[in-house]
Design a protein around this motif. Structure first.
Motif, PDB file in Angstrom:
ATOM      1  N   SER A 119      10.827  -2.683 -25.790  1.00  0.00           N
ATOM      2  CA  SER A 119       9.680  -1.808 -26.024  1.00  0.00           C
ATOM      3  C   SER A 119      10.236  -0.502 -26.581  1.00  0.00           C
ATOM      4  O   SER A 119      11.287  -0.020 -26.146  1.00  0.00           O
ATOM      5  CB  SER A 119       8.890  -1.556 -24.742  1.00  0.00           C
ATOM      6  N   GLY A 120       9.522   0.051 -27.553  1.00  0.00           N
ATOM      7  CA  GLY A 120       9.958   1.277 -28.205  1.00  0.00           C
ATOM      8  C   GLY A 120       9.313   2.501 -27.614  1.00  0.00           C
ATOM      9  O   GLY A 120       8.350   2.421 -26.839  1.00  0.00           O
ATOM     10  N   GLU A 121       9.813   3.660 -28.009  1.00  0.00           N
ATOM     11  CA  GLU A 121       9.323   4.938 -27.487  1.00  0.00           C
ATOM     12  C   GLU A 121       7.846   5.172 -27.794  1.00  0.00           C
ATOM     13  O   GLU A 121       7.187   5.954 -27.120  1.00  0.00           O
ATOM     14  CB  GLU A 121      10.164   6.086 -28.033  1.00  0.00           C
ATOM     15  N   ASP A 122       7.324   4.471 -28.794  1.00  0.00           N
ATOM     16  CA  ASP A 122       5.912   4.621 -29.167  1.00  0.00           C
ATOM     17  C   ASP A 122       5.033   3.483 -28.634  1.00  0.00           C
ATOM     18  O   ASP A 122       3.874   3.362 -29.011  1.00  0.00           O
ATOM     19  CB  ASP A 122       5.779   4.707 -30.680  1.00  0.00           C
ATOM     20  N   GLY A 123       5.591   2.648 -27.763  1.00  0.00           N
ATOM     21  CA  GLY A 123       4.827   1.556 -27.173  1.00  0.00           C
ATOM     22  C   GLY A 123       4.908   0.248 -27.930  1.00  0.00           C
ATOM     23  O   GLY A 123       4.355  -0.758 -27.494  1.00  0.00           O
ATOM     24  N   GLU A 124       5.570   0.238 -29.076  1.00  0.00           N
ATOM     25  CA  GLU A 124       5.725  -0.992 -29.851  1.00  0.00           C
ATOM     26  C   GLU A 124       6.600  -1.987 -29.077  1.00  0.00           C
ATOM     27  O   GLU A 124       7.545  -1.595 -28.400  1.00  0.00           O
ATOM     28  CB  GLU A 124       6.373  -0.670 -31.204  1.00  0.00           C
ATOM     29  N   HIS A 125       6.272  -3.268 -29.191  1.00  0.00           N
ATOM     30  CA  HIS A 125       7.074  -4.330 -28.576  1.00  0.00           C
ATOM     31  C   HIS A 125       7.603  -5.233 -29.684  1.00  0.00           C
ATOM     32  O   HIS A 125       6.871  -5.578 -30.614  1.00  0.00           O
ATOM     33  CB  HIS A 125       6.229  -5.155 -27.598  1.00  0.00           C
ATOM     34  N   PHE A 126       8.862  -5.601 -29.576  1.00  0.00           N
ATOM     35  CA  PHE A 126       9.450  -6.482 -30.585  1.00  0.00           C
ATOM     36  C   PHE A 126      10.568  -7.289 -29.955  1.00  0.00           C
ATOM     37  O   PHE A 126      11.046  -6.984 -28.862  1.00  0.00           O
ATOM     38  CB  PHE A 126       9.964  -5.678 -31.794  1.00  0.00           C
ATOM     39  N   ALA A 140       5.304  -7.549 -31.974  1.00  0.00           N
ATOM     40  CA  ALA A 140       4.065  -7.992 -31.335  1.00  0.00           C
ATOM     41  C   ALA A 140       2.894  -7.211 -31.916  1.00  0.00           C
ATOM     42  O   ALA A 140       3.040  -6.071 -32.356  1.00  0.00           O
ATOM     43  CB  ALA A 140       4.133  -7.759 -29.833  1.00  0.00           C
ATOM     44  N   SER A 141       1.743  -7.844 -31.919  1.00  0.00           N
ATOM     45  CA  SER A 141       0.539  -7.130 -32.387  1.00  0.00           C
ATOM     46  C   SER A 141      -0.564  -7.344 -31.373  1.00  0.00           C
ATOM     47  O   SER A 141      -0.653  -8.365 -30.715  1.00  0.00           O
ATOM     48  CB  SER A 141       0.111  -7.623 -33.774  1.00  0.00           C
ATOM     49  N   LEU A 142      -1.418  -6.352 -31.288  1.00  0.00           N
ATOM     50  CA  LEU A 142      -2.563  -6.404 -30.402  1.00  0.00           C
ATOM     51  C   LEU A 142      -3.796  -6.677 -31.253  1.00  0.00           C
ATOM     52  O   LEU A 142      -4.056  -5.984 -32.222  1.00  0.00           O
ATOM     53  CB  LEU A 142      -2.712  -5.057 -29.676  1.00  0.00           C
TER      54      LEU A 142
END
Length: 145
Positions: A119-126, A140-142
């Motif tokens: 998880s990234g500092e901006d909430g992104e997940h990859f 990941a996408s929501l």
């Protein structure tokens, strides 16, 4: 400065017999290339557990001069542990600088299928995924629909 990320889950396994190949391939890469986050290493600076020579005659020889495999991987920003016939990447120690794909493309042919999820500092997940010797990064996408 890099993009702050945290390892959430997942592991990537490397057969023990492939570790020397990975380290040699990376050592060769570092002879004429760099990654933003590591200066590189020379394969001859690593204790691969294969030095069975008697160095008692050599007053200048110091076994401590060699880096352990774990130390090399720590410099590469990944924590590994040894288990049965594998080394397992279990954690990430740093920031994402944008050339992680280069590193994983180099080692992917010698790894078992697996993934590391972040998880990234901006909430992104990859995820960094290795499947059939190939590397892929998936985000990941929501979806609200």
């Amino acid at each position: 400065m890099g993009y702050c990320i945290s390892h959430e889950e997942g592991t990537i396994k490397i057969k023990k017999e492939n570790m020397k190949i990975i380290l040699q391939t990376l050592s060769d890469y570092f002879k004429s290339n760099t990654l933003r986050w590591v200066d590189g290493f020379d394969i001859n600076e690593i204790d691969l557990g294969t030095d069975k020579e008697d160095h008692s005659w050599d007053d200048d020889y110091e076994e401590d001069e060699l880096m352990s495999i774990e130390d090399v991987w720590s410099d590469l920003r990944y924590e590994i542990k040894e288990e049965d016939n594998f080394y397992i990447i279990t954690d990430f120690l740093g920031e994402k600088y944008g050339d992680d794909d280069t590193f994983f493309k180099i080692i992917a042919p010698y790894c078992e299928d697996g993934f590391l999820q972040f998880s990234g500092e901006d909430g992104e997940h990859f995820r960094f995924i290795i499947k059939d010797g190939e590397f892929e990064e998936k985000t990941a996408s929501l979806d609200w629909e």
